[in-house]
Design an enzyme around this catalytic site. Structure first.
Site, mmCIF file in Angstrom:
data_model
loop_
_atom_site.group_PDB
_atom_site.id
_atom_site.type_symbol
_atom_site.label_atom_id
_atom_site.label_comp_id
_atom_site.label_asym_id
_atom_site.label_seq_id
_atom_site.Cartn_x
_atom_site.Cartn_y
_atom_site.Cartn_z
ATOM 1 N N ARG A 77 -61.164 23.617 -0.991
ATOM 2 C CA ARG A 77 -61.157 23.331 0.465
ATOM 3 C C ARG A 77 -61.582 21.891 0.773
ATOM 4 O O ARG A 77 -62.239 21.620 1.781
ATOM 5 C CB ARG A 77 -62.089 24.292 1.223
ATOM 6 C CG ARG A 77 -61.701 25.750 1.132
ATOM 7 C CD ARG A 77 -60.398 26.051 1.823
ATOM 8 N NE ARG A 77 -60.169 27.486 1.907
ATOM 9 C CZ ARG A 77 -59.584 28.214 0.958
ATOM 10 N NH1 ARG A 77 -59.138 27.637 -0.154
ATOM 11 N NH2 ARG A 77 -59.407 29.508 1.122
ATOM 12 N N SER A 127 -61.010 32.125 8.339
ATOM 13 C CA SER A 127 -62.349 32.117 7.712
ATOM 14 C C SER A 127 -63.170 30.979 8.308
ATOM 15 O O SER A 127 -62.745 29.831 8.256
ATOM 16 C CB SER A 127 -62.237 31.889 6.207
ATOM 17 O OG SER A 127 -61.487 32.924 5.645
ATOM 18 N N GLU A 184 -65.979 26.127 7.211
ATOM 19 C CA GLU A 184 -64.686 25.614 6.743
ATOM 20 C C GLU A 184 -63.965 25.007 7.959
ATOM 21 O O GLU A 184 -63.249 24.019 7.857
ATOM 22 C CB GLU A 184 -63.869 26.784 6.180
ATOM 23 C CG GLU A 184 -62.477 26.404 5.775
ATOM 24 C CD GLU A 184 -61.663 27.593 5.249
ATOM 25 O OE1 GLU A 184 -62.203 28.396 4.458
ATOM 26 O OE2 GLU A 184 -60.488 27.696 5.630
HETATM 27 C C1 LIG Z 1 -55.672 33.591 10.790
HETATM 28 C C2 LIG Z 1 -55.897 32.369 9.936
HETATM 29 C C3 LIG Z 1 -55.831 32.478 8.558
HETATM 30 C C4 LIG Z 1 -56.034 31.357 7.745
HETATM 31 N N1 LIG Z 1 -55.945 31.505 6.388
HETATM 32 C C5 LIG Z 1 -56.146 30.432 5.585
HETATM 33 C C6 LIG Z 1 -56.053 30.575 4.159
HETATM 34 O O1 LIG Z 1 -55.754 31.638 3.636
HETATM 35 N N2 LIG Z 1 -56.302 29.473 3.406
HETATM 36 C C7 LIG Z 1 -56.610 28.264 3.946
HETATM 37 O O2 LIG Z 1 -56.812 27.312 3.189
HETATM 38 N N3 LIG Z 1 -56.692 28.097 5.289
HETATM 39 C C8 LIG Z 1 -56.473 29.145 6.116
HETATM 40 N N4 LIG Z 1 -56.574 29.005 7.475
HETATM 41 C C9 LIG Z 1 -56.935 27.695 8.044
HETATM 42 C C10 LIG Z 1 -55.727 26.833 8.511
HETATM 43 O O3 LIG Z 1 -54.597 27.623 8.690
HETATM 44 C C11 LIG Z 1 -55.423 25.716 7.513
HETATM 45 O O4 LIG Z 1 -56.543 24.907 7.320
HETATM 46 C C12 LIG Z 1 -54.243 24.852 7.983
HETATM 47 O O5 LIG Z 1 -53.865 23.953 6.965
HETATM 48 C C13 LIG Z 1 -54.575 24.052 9.251
HETATM 49 O O6 LIG Z 1 -53.368 23.491 9.711
HETATM 50 P P1 LIG Z 1 -53.216 22.943 11.184
HETATM 51 O O7 LIG Z 1 -51.921 22.237 11.252
HETATM 52 O O8 LIG Z 1 -53.422 24.024 12.153
HETATM 53 O O9 LIG Z 1 -54.408 21.891 11.228
HETATM 54 P P2 LIG Z 1 -55.355 21.520 12.451
HETATM 55 O O10 LIG Z 1 -56.281 22.663 12.715
HETATM 56 O O11 LIG Z 1 -54.567 20.991 13.582
HETATM 57 O O12 LIG Z 1 -56.196 20.338 11.789
HETATM 58 C C14 LIG Z 1 -57.061 20.589 10.703
HETATM 59 C C15 LIG Z 1 -57.517 19.246 10.118
HETATM 60 O O13 LIG Z 1 -56.404 18.548 9.546
HETATM 61 C C16 LIG Z 1 -56.241 17.277 10.159
HETATM 62 N N5 LIG Z 1 -54.814 17.003 10.230
HETATM 63 C C17 LIG Z 1 -53.841 17.752 10.777
HETATM 64 N N6 LIG Z 1 -52.643 17.190 10.588
HETATM 65 C C18 LIG Z 1 -52.871 16.039 9.913
HETATM 66 C C19 LIG Z 1 -52.037 14.981 9.447
HETATM 67 N N7 LIG Z 1 -50.705 14.990 9.607
HETATM 68 N N8 LIG Z 1 -52.632 13.930 8.829
HETATM 69 C C20 LIG Z 1 -53.962 13.876 8.650
HETATM 70 N N9 LIG Z 1 -54.796 14.840 9.065
HETATM 71 C C21 LIG Z 1 -54.255 15.903 9.696
HETATM 72 C C22 LIG Z 1 -56.895 17.415 11.523
HETATM 73 O O14 LIG Z 1 -57.279 16.141 12.035
HETATM 74 C C23 LIG Z 1 -58.085 18.280 11.169
HETATM 75 O O15 LIG Z 1 -59.058 17.504 10.542
HETATM 76 C C24 LIG Z 1 -56.345 30.096 8.324
HETATM 77 C C25 LIG Z 1 -56.417 29.989 9.733
HETATM 78 C C26 LIG Z 1 -56.180 31.110 10.525
HETATM 79 C C27 LIG Z 1 -56.227 30.970 12.020
#
Ligand SMILES: Cc1cc2nc3c(=O)[nH]c(=O)nc-3n(C[C@H](O)[C@H](O)[C@H](O)COP(=O)(O)OP(=O)(O)OC[C@H]3O[C@@H](n4cnc5c(N)ncnc54)[C@H](O)[C@@H]3O)c2cc1C
Length: 339
Positions: A164, A237, A334
């Site tokens: 992570r 999580s 996380e």
């Molecule tokens: C129901 C649920 C289940 C999940 N299960 C998992 C799992 O099994 N495993 C897991 O690892 N995660 C899980 N997650 C967490 C999440 O889905 C991941 O971390 C995902 O990669 C976040 O993507 P996002 O586009 O929504 O990022 P955001 O929430 O929009 O951003 C997260 C971070 O990434 C940065 N960011 C976003 N885009 C960019 C970019 N293009 N360049 C630089 N930085 C950027 C943001 O600034 C921020 O710091 C889960 C979340 C939910 C709601």
């Protein structure tokens, strides 16, 4: 590209929490990205890069800078023997991308099915699930180095991926991810060793599942265990698992013999924090005011409707304190706080 004002961030996050972004823009290509970054530099306001908003908790007061919502799209394929190099743009929806990959018969991302969010955010916390991590297939990440004002390709090693974690978390204001390149294979092997996946196929009496069956299994398992983001406000999580030396884990195991540990290497093991929150601290399915934890998973915090970031943070702190008091383990979120 237009830069908008006072856009409510709660509508752009899966937690459905957060005040307004003072400035906000949607970025669909490199020119628009440069424009957004220049705005941040010119007016000396911080920027925050937003993907699908599924791993963040935004302050009730909002964000006093410019939120750059990444919507760059596109996927390209280059075949070399049995390897296929796939480059996906940052704004692609992660699971739609994985679905497309599996449809094409490419191996490597199937265990990461159904994770919310975008491709661009996936390297940030090196997303992982069911025995796979993003780092297992990433070749390089194409970024804008905001500090040096140049584009770069960071190799897998340069990304410093770990559990992570990655270089992108070291200094969140340095790199913006434009695209990610994966090495996938059209003759890969499936990784079905993870307990839940193994049990799923044992139950179904399937000895040699197909690529599609593995994706479907992961989706089914996730739907059973995790809340549907359409129904609940959540960021999945809330806390990271904790990796500790063997000796510390053994001491805990004496106290809690039913706890299942995951070996990381010969010296370290991963402690399942969900198990501790549930069986040691009794946090599964609790509800206080507008916030609580999911009925099937104590690690998942829920906004039951109208919750504030302050309420989530208060519950999270209570959980941190109780885990520490009962086990001596310090847990960390996380989910990223955007405060
Ligand atoms: C129901 C649920 C289940 C999940 N299960 C998992 C799992 O099994 N495993 C897991 O690892 N995660 C899980 N997650 C967490 C999440 O889905 C991941 O971390 C995902 O990669 C976040 O993507 P996002 O586009 O929504 O990022 P955001 O929430 O929009 O951003 C997260 C971070 O990434 C940065 N960011 C976003 N885009 C960019 C970019 N293009 N360049 C630089 N930085 C950027 C943001 O600034 C921020 O710091 C889960 C979340 C939910 C709601």
């Amino acid at each position: 590209m237009s830069i908008q004002k006072d856009i409510l961030l709660k509508d752009l996050t899966t937690f459905r929490i957060g005040g307004p972004a003072k400035h906000f823009c949607v970025v669909r290509n490199e020119d628009e990205l440069i424009e957004a970054v220049n705005f941040s530099k010119k007016y000396r306001v911080p920027f925050f890069v937003l993907g699908g908003g599924s791993n963040i908790l935004v302050a009730d007061e909002g964000f006093e800078g410019i939120v750059i919502k990444m919507e760059m799209k596109g996927v390209t394929y280059k075949e070399e023997g049995t390897d296929v190099f796939v480059t996906a743009s940052a704004g692609e929806n992660w699971d739609s991308f994985v679905s497309q990959i599996v449809e094409k018969g490419l191996y490597g991302l199937e265990n990461l099915s159904y994770i919310p969010g975008t491709v661009g955010a996936a390297p940030v916390q090196n997303i992982g699930a069911y025995g796979s991590e993003l780092k297992d297939t990433v070749i390089s990440v194409h970024v804008l180095d905001v500090v040096k004002d140049e584009y770069k390709d960071l190799s897998n090693t340069e990304c410093k991926f770990s559990y992570r974690d990655s270089i992108f978390k070291e200094d969140p204001k340095k790199y913006i991810v434009l695209s990610v390149t994966f090495r996938l294979s059209n003759r890969g092997t499936l990784n079905i060793g993870y307990k839940d996946v193994q049990e799923y196929f044992d139950f179904k009496k399937i000895k040699e599942p197909t690529l599609k069956q593995v994706r479907n299994a992961v989706i089914e398992i996730r739907q059973r265990k995790l809340p549907d983001v359409k129904e609940y406000g959540t960021a999945g999580s809330f806390f990271k698992n904790v990796i500790v030396p063997n000796a510390q884990a053994q001491a805990l195991l004496k106290k809690y013999p039913e706890m299942i540990l995951h070996k990381v290497n010969d010296k370290k093991v991963k402690i399942p924090i969900a198990w501790i929150l549930d069986h040691v601290c009794g946090f599964r399915g609790v509800k206080k005011g507008n916030v609580g934890t999911f009925r099937n998973q104590a690690l998942v915090l829920i906004n039951h409707g109208g919750a504030t970031a302050a309420e989530i943070i208060a519950l999270a702190q209570k959980m941190v304190d109780e885990v520490y008091d009962k086990t001596g383990i310090e847990i960390e979120p996380e989910v990223e706080y955007v405060l």
